[in-house]
Every structure is written in C-alpha cells, then in structure tokens.
Design a protein around this motif. Structure first.
Motif, PDB file in Angstrom:
ATOM      1  N   VAL A 113       5.340  12.523   2.924  1.00 16.64           N
ATOM      2  CA  VAL A 113       5.082  12.974   1.426  1.00 16.64           C
ATOM      3  C   VAL A 113       4.230  14.164   1.125  1.00 16.64           C
ATOM      4  CG1 VAL A 113       3.548  11.851  -0.627  1.00 16.64           C
ATOM      5  CG2 VAL A 113       5.144  10.379   0.531  1.00 16.64           C
ATOM      6  N   LYS A 114       3.330  14.391   1.874  1.00 15.91           N
ATOM      7  CA  LYS A 114       2.585  15.713   1.774  1.00 15.91           C
ATOM      8  C   LYS A 114       3.224  16.729   1.932  1.00 15.91           C
ATOM      9  CE  LYS A 114      -2.290  14.030   2.953  1.00 15.91           C
ATOM     10  NZ  LYS A 114      -3.458  14.225   3.866  1.00 15.91           N
TER      11      LYS A 114
ATOM     12  N   TYR B  13       0.939  -1.078  -0.023  1.00 17.35           N
ATOM     13  CA  TYR B  13       0.112  -0.128   0.232  1.00 17.35           C
ATOM     14  C   TYR B  13       0.962   1.295  -0.166  1.00 17.35           C
ATOM     15  CZ  TYR B  13      -3.321   3.387   1.513  1.00 17.35           C
ATOM     16  OH  TYR B  13      -4.133   4.619   1.584  1.00 17.35           O
ATOM     17  N   ILE B  14       1.978   1.289   0.901  1.00 15.45           N
ATOM     18  CA  ILE B  14       2.697   2.350   0.833  1.00 15.45           C
ATOM     19  C   ILE B  14       3.444   2.690  -0.297  1.00 15.45           C
ATOM     20  CG2 ILE B  14       4.976   3.206   2.100  1.00 15.45           C
ATOM     21  CD1 ILE B  14       3.900   1.737   4.631  1.00 15.45           C
TER      22      ILE B  14
ATOM     23  N   GLU C  81       2.876   9.104   5.104  1.00 13.73           N
ATOM     24  CA  GLU C  81       2.044   9.882   4.313  1.00 13.73           C
ATOM     25  C   GLU C  81       2.080  11.148   4.580  1.00 13.73           C
ATOM     26  OE1 GLU C  81      -1.363   8.270   6.193  1.00 13.73           O
ATOM     27  OE2 GLU C  81      -1.742   6.911   4.304  1.00 13.73           O
ATOM     28  N   ASN C  82       2.563  11.616   5.911  1.00 16.94           N
ATOM     29  CA  ASN C  82       2.800  12.999   6.206  1.00 16.94           C
ATOM     30  C   ASN C  82       3.856  13.600   5.696  1.00 16.94           C
ATOM     31  OD1 ASN C  82       0.383  13.027   7.994  1.00 16.94           O
ATOM     32  ND2 ASN C  82       1.455  12.664   9.842  1.00 16.94           N
TER      33      ASN C  82
ATOM     34  N   ILE D 217       1.361   5.892  -2.193  1.00 16.99           N
ATOM     35  CA  ILE D 217       1.780   6.798  -1.507  1.00 16.99           C
ATOM     36  C   ILE D 217       3.065   6.967  -2.102  1.00 16.99           C
ATOM     37  CG2 ILE D 217       2.878   7.895   0.696  1.00 16.99           C
ATOM     38  CD1 ILE D 217       0.997   5.858   2.331  1.00 16.99           C
TER      39      ILE D 217
ATOM     40  N   LYS E 198       3.524   4.089   8.471  1.00 18.21           N
ATOM     41  CA  LYS E 198       2.551   4.288   7.470  1.00 18.21           C
ATOM     42  C   LYS E 198       2.259   5.780   7.272  1.00 18.21           C
ATOM     43  CE  LYS E 198      -1.955   3.291   5.240  1.00 18.21           C
ATOM     44  NZ  LYS E 198      -3.004   2.238   5.507  1.00 18.21           N
ATOM     45  N   LYS E 199       1.795   6.157   8.548  1.00 24.14           N
ATOM     46  CA  LYS E 199       1.384   7.572   9.041  1.00 24.14           C
ATOM     47  C   LYS E 199       2.486   8.730   8.746  1.00 24.14           C
ATOM     48  CE  LYS E 199      -2.195  10.379   9.693  1.00 24.14           C
ATOM     49  NZ  LYS E 199      -3.175  10.472   8.840  1.00 24.14           N
TER      50      LYS E 199
ATOM     51  N   ASP F 292      -4.725  14.302  -3.840  1.00 22.39           N
ATOM     52  CA  ASP F 292      -5.412  13.131  -3.052  1.00 22.39           C
ATOM     53  C   ASP F 292      -6.474  12.432  -3.649  1.00 22.39           C
ATOM     54  OD1 ASP F 292      -3.533  13.389  -0.977  1.00 22.39           O
ATOM     55  OD2 ASP F 292      -5.031  14.753   0.392  1.00 22.39           O
TER      56      ASP F 292
END
Length: 224
Positions: free
Chosen positions: A182-183, A49-50, A179-180, A54, A175-176, A223
């Motif tokens: 990458v944003k 998933y990552i 995600e942060n 992402i 994972k979190k 997103d």
C-alpha cells in the motif's frame, strides 16, 4: 488520464480483494473446520485491521485523487456523466464496508460475532469483485495479467522463509506485505503523480509547479 488512473486503482483493488478473500478462507477454516478458536479469532481481528486501517484509507486517497482530477475538468462529473464517474462511485461504495463492520464489536466472549464478520466480508468482497469485472470489462484494457499473481507471489515468499528455518505467523506476514504494498501504491500512484493530502481537511488536491513534493513528509502525514 482520469480513466487510466481509475483503471490502475481498480486493478490494485482487484488484486488486494483476492488476497483478502484468501485470508478470509483461512480464518473461516480455523474457526469452523479446525475448531481453533484462538487462531481463528486472531486471524479475523487482523483481517478487520487490514481492511479498516490499511485498505480503506488507501481507497479514500484514491477517491480523493479522482475527485481532485475531476475539479480541473472543463465539465466535471456532476454536470456530465462520464465513464470514470462509475469508477469513482465504486471507490466510494468500497469505503462503506467500515460502517457495516462497525455494527458489531469483536469480542472473544461471543464467537458468533467473528463468524458474522467473516460471512459479511465474504459477501462484500464477492459483490465488489463482480463490480470490478464490470468496470474492467467496460472501461479498462490491461496487458494480460493474473489477479492472483500477488497472492501467489507472497505465498511463495512465505514458504521460502519457512524453508530457511525462520518462523512467522502467516497472517502477520501478510499484514506486513500489504502495508508495504500500500505504501508503494501511495508513493507511485498518488504522491509522485502530484497529489497532495491535507491532513487537516483530509482532502486531496493537485500540487502546482511551485509546490514541493517531499515524499517522506507526505507519507508521514498520511500515516498520521
């Protein structure tokens, strides 16, 4: 400017590739050494998933940004071979991992598929880390840094949380964090630099002076 931005992108991929490699080792250990198939399968699923949802979408934006810059060059890369072209080719090749991961569907009825997936990701990342070294040695000059710093920072943060009595599954925590991270990269190294994403054509273009840059709207569009 194009080469510098390409090097910034490659530096990030280097750091996140080492994170992926470390997660990979955790997944492999759970399946092969600890014989904890449930944790190992969950770990592998989260890793896929990552990478798929992402990391690869971010690399798509990076490649789009490089292509958008190329279009405003007097001599685009298809008419003249330049160093940044190699970086762009690398970004495109990294995206190809999606095609290979889609060959087999993960199913907990067949653990061998998980083992194959982990082995493939391991091979892929090792190849890409060698390519990154070639790119950084030939085209990029960085202030001294350790690519493992990002991983070490997150491990230390996780251990601090655990010490305070809060329990989080490590892979979910990572994972979190990814995600942060990458944003933040999208915001600072894409949107704030004037790149805009067209969700209809899925292409990147360079904003003009008259184009308002609304960061939150851009992030939401990406997103979606």
């Amino acid at each position: 400017m194009t080469v510098c931005l390409g090097c910034v992108y490659v530096k990030f991929i280097n750091e996140i590739s080492l994170v992926i490699s470390n997660i990979l080792q955790i997944c492999q250990k759970q399946i092969q050494e600890e014989k904890d198939l449930i944790k190992g399968c969950i770990c592998t699923e989260e890793l896929v998933y990552i990478i798929s949802l992402i990391i690869v979408p971010l690399i798509t934006l990076m490649q789009g940004a490089m292509d958008a810059l190329d279009l405003i060059h007097k001599y685009p890369h298809y008419t003249l071979v330049k160093s940044y072209c190699t970086i762009n080719i690398f970004l495109e090749s990294f995206r190809n991992i999606i095609d290979d991961l889609n060959i087999l569907t993960l199913s907990r009825d067949n653990v061998s598929v998980y083992i194959w997936t982990l082995n493939f990701i391991d091979y892929f990342i090792k190849i890409k880390l060698k390519e990154i070294k070639f790119l950084t040695d030939n085209y990029c000059v960085f202030v001294s840094y350790d690519p493992s710093d990002l991983w070490n920072k997150w491990v230390q943060e996780y251990n601090t949380i655990i010490d305070h009595g809060k329990r989080f599954v490590f892979i979910k925590f990572l994972k979190k964090k990814i995600e942060n991270n990458v944003k933040t990269v999208i915001k600072e190294q894409y949107i704030q630099l004037g790149f805009k994403f067209d969700p209809i054509t899925e292409e990147t273009f360079v904003a003009t002076r008259n184009d308002p840059i609304k960061i939150e709207l851009e992030l939401n569009a990406i997103d979606d």
